[in-house]
Write an enzyme that holds these catalytic residues in place. Structure first.
Site: not given
Ligand code: GLC
Length: 724
Positions: A267
């Site tokens: 993430d």
């Molecule tokens: C965010 C979220 C995740 C998302 C990623 C990219 O913090 O936790 O679900 O896909 O970052 O935006």
């Protein structure tokens, strides 16, 4: 051929190019999505293109547009040394230009096939807009509604969560990953993100190995079985070891036991956060721990490009391990045909043709109305009449356009959004039958708002209150202390209720809510979540009876916020509260621990009657199949759909078992007076759980079984699972 081509590439790649391929960065070259991520390592478009030219980028995310995407790919393929195409990803969670209900709302339909269709439509629009990969579906199990990301999930139940996880993966990816409209799916957030303590975002996760396996890992297994080729790791720790550097999770379990050979992406800056967790001493340590645990791709931190070459040169990271990750990523690009057609999904003409498909509007409207849960309908107040009935539509959501798409909607075409007022007006025979009064703002009173609302309610035959949470109350970093309506809206509801006008409440919400006072006491209450582009028409379809509501709660609605975390399939207490026996029982001082509306609950305009379930045998052989047949009849005056739910309870086991667990469901449509046998097949696989010793298996013994309209109704029958 493909494998040889990949091996030949790897053999030619420098250490820096290999590390670069494992980097995932915000796509600043194309129109960037709004502020969905905190600022970290922000680069500008020129810097991003320079990195692409230098072969230091494997994936860009959250930009959109075929033409600009084509330019990025041209730089990658024609100007970088090895010409490796770039993957273009985005958070396309529940719709692209056409926005569908939030995943929690769509789960209320109890129609995985519907979710598959909306994911497919989303994939068609997303791949036309220059995307190859979506960071969806979120498959977290959300048992604490204070947490904001239950909105992106399928709710509190594992069986429902697994069904929707698999359906969405199938929908996004389609039948052929090399097709130009195939969108790579990413089940997230691996793992147990929904179990953050107290529903507090980014908090610790401390849970038994059995609950981790049986509740939080199950939807990931279902998603991988449906063909997912990537996973995204979670921000949280699992029993003290951060998921994004958890070798047991990412290697022993995922690669070892599950034999997953796809790509694991972190993430956003989750590897950087190992330092804040106190799990890594510095950037280099964080890089080594994440990568050696099995994290293939690093999102946005830049750590892999900065530190992997040095870690390999020092011998701390074996070159073979680096090559294995690069190989998995290149195979993923190969699998979607990027090496054969780098400009796949980058056709501006197709983008223009696909931006607004009437079929997607129709699907969005159908998905939306199938997601609306009718909680209560005293005196059959609903459906309302299109003529001959004056309606006062009151509340901050009546005319609102900014809070109908729901969280994580980055690319919705807002010009097409149908407000509640627009949908109701379109359904009414005459404009004079509708008066619209905001009454208050989303979170604050309006001067004269309540007075105007009360006056309108007095002039009307029925008052429809459009209340709920501002959409920014759910989604990431939106944990709430109390899952209640904003005070200004509650005050508005009390004032309008005091007029004595018949009251319909339409809720707009990204989580279960604790309903109080006049809202709770309204004659009719419908949960409308965030329904997306076709909100107004979908609500009107249900409000005026064009569609009989058929959705059921995917999350329990508690009596009070203080009951969180609340989920229906909790383990049995040694002192369960019994009718008339509340002393020294498992309850609160103030209330029982029952829900206000249970998981699986929902009404329609038809009436359904269930006969007792009939079993093909009272004893299920160890390798046998229990055939459960239940006659369900529509005893009402209109056609309707019923979600027939099968629950079991294991009476005695090596671990305390849930009071009830959903094991199967079927949604059936019945005409007035029609009846049908609903047949379920249950085997011991449905009865398996992780025992006290951690082994996953069923245990012989007696089970209760319900076939019912919710998790709190029905009369059980019992059967025995015989030993092997
Ligand atoms: C965010 C979220 C995740 C998302 C990623 C990219 O913090 O936790 O679900 O896909 O970052 O935006």
């Amino acid at each position: 051929m493909a494998a040889d081509r990949i091996e030949a590439l790897i053999a030619r790649m420098t250490l820096e190019e290999k590390a670069g391929q494992l980097g995932v960065f915000a796509d600043m070259v194309r129109p960037f999505a709004p502020d969905v991520n905190p600022d970290a390592n922000v680069r500008n478009a020129g810097q991003v293109l320079e990195q692409v030219r230098a072969g230091r980028v494997g994936t860009l995310f959250n930009g959109v547009g075929a033409a600009a995407g084509r330019e990025i790919q041209r730089v990658a393929v024609e100007e970088s040394r090895l010409g490796i195409p770039v993957l273009l990803a985005a958070d396309v969670i529940h719709g692209m230009r056409t926005v569908f209900p939030i995943p929690l709302g769509e789960a209320a339909s109890f129609e995985p096939a519907l979710a598959e269709r909306s994911a497919r439509a989303t994939a068609i629009e997303a791949t036309a807009a220059g995307l190859h990969w979506t960071f969806a579906p979120a498959v977290d199990i959300a048992r604490d509604q204070r947490w904001g990301r239950g909105a992106e999930s399928s709710g509190e139940d594992v069986t429902l969560g697994c069904a929707f996880a698999a359906a969405r993966v199938r929908g996004f990816q389609g039948d052929d990953l090399r097709a130009h409209d195939a969108l790579l799916a990413t089940p997230k957030h691996f793992a147990a993100y929904g179990a953050v303590a107290a529903g507090l975002e980014y908090a610790q996760v401390d849970l038994s190995p059995q609950t981790l396996h049986d509740v939080h890992l199950a939807p990931f297994r279902a998603a991988l079985a449906a063909g997912a080729r990537t996973l995204m790791t979670a921000f949280n720790d699992i029993n003290g070891v951060p998921a994004s550097a958890n070798r047991w999770l990412l290697t022993d379990l995922l690669r070892g036991q599950w034999a997953f050979d796809g790509v694991v992406v972190s993430d956003y800056t989750a590897d950087m956060e190992l330092i804040a967790h106190g799990y890594a001493a510095d950037e280099r340590d964080a890089t080594a721990k994440a990568f050696l645990a099995g994290l293939d791709l690093s999102m946005q931190s830049g750590f892999y490009g900065a530190h992997l070459p040095g870690l390999v040169e020092s011998g701390q990271v074996p070159m073979a391990v680096l090559d294995a990750s690069v190989r998995r990523l290149l195979r993923l690009k190969e699998a979607i045909g990027l090496f054969d057609d780098p400009y796949r999904s980058l056709d501006p003409a197709r983008e223009a043709d696909t931006a607004h498909l009437p079929a997607h509007d129709a699907l969005a409207r159908d998905a939306a109305r199938r997601s609306i849960v009718l909680l209560k309908n005293e005196g059959a107040l609903l459906p309302l009449r299109r003529g001959g009935q004056k309606i006062a539509l009151i509340g901050p959501f009546a005319q609102d356009r900014d809070n109908l798409e729901g969280c994580w909607t980055l690319f919705g075409d807002k010009t097409r959004y149908v407000t509640l007022e627009a949908g109701v007006r379109a359904a009414l025979e005459a404009a004079a039958l509708l008066e619209v009064v905001p009454g208050c703002a989303l979170e604050a009173p309006l001067d004269g708002g309540i007075e105007a609302a009360v006056a309108a309610a007095r002039r009307a035959d029925v008052a429809v209150l459009a209340l709920g949470e501002p959409q920014r109350y759910s989604g990431e970093a939106q944990s709430r202390l109390e899952i209640v309506l904003p005070a200004a809206q509650q005050a508005l509801a009390e004032a309008v209720a005091a007029t004595g006008a018949p009251l319909v409440v339409l809720l707009r919400n990204g989580r279960a809510l604790a309903l109080h006072g006049a809202v709770r006491d309204a004659a009719a209450i419908a949960v409308t979540w965030y329904l997306g582009t076709q909100t107004g028409h979908a609500v009107a379809d249900v409000l005026f009876g064009a569609y009989s509501p058929s959705a059921r709660l995917p999350v329990s609605f508690p009596q009070h916020s203080g009951q969180q975390p609340f989920f229906y399939n909790r383990p049995r207490s040694g002192r369960p509260e019994l009718p008339g026996m509340a002393e020294f029982k498992s309850r609160w001082r103030e209330i029982s621990d029952a829900p206000l509306y249970p998981f699986g609950h929902g009404l329609g305009y038809a009436r359904f009657a269930y006969a007792a379930p009939r079993l093909n045998t009272p004893q299920l052989a160890w390798d046998g199949t229990l055939v459960v047949t239940t006659r369900v009849a529509n005893t009402g005056a209109v056609a309707g759909e019923e979600v027939v739910q099968l629950y079991v309870h294991d009476r005695v086991a090596s671990r305390v078992r849930p009071v009830r667990e959903l094991k199967a469901f079927a949604k059936i449509a019945l005409a007035p007076g029609e009846a049908r046998d609903v047949v379920f097949h249950i085997d011991r696989g449905h009865l398996a759980f992780s025992g006290a010793d951690g082994a996953y298996r069923a245990e012989p013994g007696v089970f209760d079984l319900w076939v019912a309209p919710s998790s709190a109704t029905g009369e059980p029958v019992d059967f025995e699972l015989l030993p092997a």
